[in-house]
Design an enzyme around this catalytic site. Structure first.
Site, PDB file in Angstrom:
ATOM      1  N   VAL A  94      38.428  38.292  40.240  1.00  0.00           N
ATOM      2  CA  VAL A  94      39.181  38.469  41.340  1.00  0.00           C
ATOM      3  C   VAL A  94      40.338  37.735  41.543  1.00  0.00           C
ATOM      4  O   VAL A  94      40.266  36.393  41.368  1.00  0.00           O
ATOM      5  CB  VAL A  94      38.217  38.320  42.771  1.00  0.00           C
ATOM      6  CG1 VAL A  94      39.006  38.750  43.941  1.00  0.00           C
ATOM      7  CG2 VAL A  94      36.793  39.287  42.654  1.00  0.00           C
ATOM      8  N   CYS A  95      41.540  38.194  41.910  1.00  0.00           N
ATOM      9  CA  CYS A  95      42.607  37.845  42.075  1.00  0.00           C
ATOM     10  C   CYS A  95      43.233  38.197  43.336  1.00  0.00           C
ATOM     11  O   CYS A  95      42.648  39.087  43.848  1.00  0.00           O
ATOM     12  CB  CYS A  95      43.610  37.795  40.661  1.00  0.00           C
ATOM     13  SG  CYS A  95      44.362  39.233  40.671  1.00  0.00           S
ATOM     14  N   GLN A  96      44.424  38.019  43.552  1.00  0.00           N
ATOM     15  CA  GLN A  96      45.165  38.515  44.814  1.00  0.00           C
ATOM     16  C   GLN A  96      45.411  40.048  44.771  1.00  0.00           C
ATOM     17  O   GLN A  96      44.916  40.560  45.856  1.00  0.00           O
ATOM     18  CB  GLN A  96      46.404  37.761  45.102  1.00  0.00           C
ATOM     19  CG  GLN A  96      46.972  38.062  46.750  1.00  0.00           C
ATOM     20  CD  GLN A  96      46.050  37.769  47.717  1.00  0.00           C
ATOM     21  OE1 GLN A  96      45.235  36.881  47.788  1.00  0.00           O
ATOM     22  NE2 GLN A  96      45.760  38.736  48.660  1.00  0.00           N
TER      23      GLN A  96
END
Length: 144
Positions: A100-102
Site C-alpha cells: 500500500v502507498c498513498q
C-alpha cells in the site's frame, strides 16, 4: 475515410500524438494483464486479510503512516524493501502480501522487488490509501 486521410496529412504532429497516446494506453493495459502483481480493491484486500491471513505492507513515509493506516499494516519503507531489510517478512513468502502507498502508483516498484525476492503472492492496493479512505474504511492513527 477520405476525411480521415485528409486530417492526418494536414495535422501530422497531432496524429502522431494520438497514436503515441493510444500505444501507451494499450501497452499499460497489456502489461497490467500479464503482470505477476495483481491490483486489488479495498474489498478484496479485506478478504485477503480476513480469509487468507494476508499481510498489509505500508510503504508510505513514517509520518503519513502515523497519521492513519490500515489496521494491522506493517510499515516498511520502500528503500528497506529494495535493500531486502524486511523486518521478519521473509518468513511469510507464501502468504498474500498487499503493498500500500498513498495513491497506488509507487507500490508497483516495491511489489516487483518483493516478487524478485521470492514472494509468490504479491498484490497492490488499487488507488492506495486514497481509495481506502475514499471507501470510508477504518484507519488506525498513532499518537505522536
Amino acid at each position: 475515410m477520405a476525411q480521415f486521410i485528409e486530417f492526418v496529412t494536414n495535422h501530422p504532429l497531432l496524429s502522431l500524438a494520438w497514436v503515441v497516446i493510444f500505444l501507451i494506453i494499450v501497452g499499460g493495459w497489456i502489461k497490467e494483464r500479464f503482470s505477476a502483481i495483481r491490483q486489488v480493491s479495498p474489498t478484496e484486500l479485506t478478504m485477503l486479510v480476513n480469509r487468507q491471513d494476508g499481510i498489509v505492507v505500508d510503504i508510505r513515509a513514517e509520518e503519513e503512516f502515523k497519521k492513519g493506516h490500515i489496521t494491522g499494516a506493517r510499515h516498511i519503507a520502500a528503500s528497506q524493501i529494495s535493500e531486502q531489510k524486511l523486518s521478519g517478512l521473509e518468513k511469510q513468502k507464501d502468504a498474500p502480501i498487499i503493498v500500500v502507498c498513498q495513491a497506488g502508483m509507487t507500490a508497483q516498484k516495491s511489489a516487483a522487488a518483493l516478487t524478485k525476492q521470492g514472494f509468490s503472492n504479491v498484490s497492490v492496493l488499487q488507488g492506495g490509501m486514497g481509495a481506502w479512505t475514499g471507501a470510508s474504511l477504518p484507519v488506525v492513527k498513532l499518537k505522536r
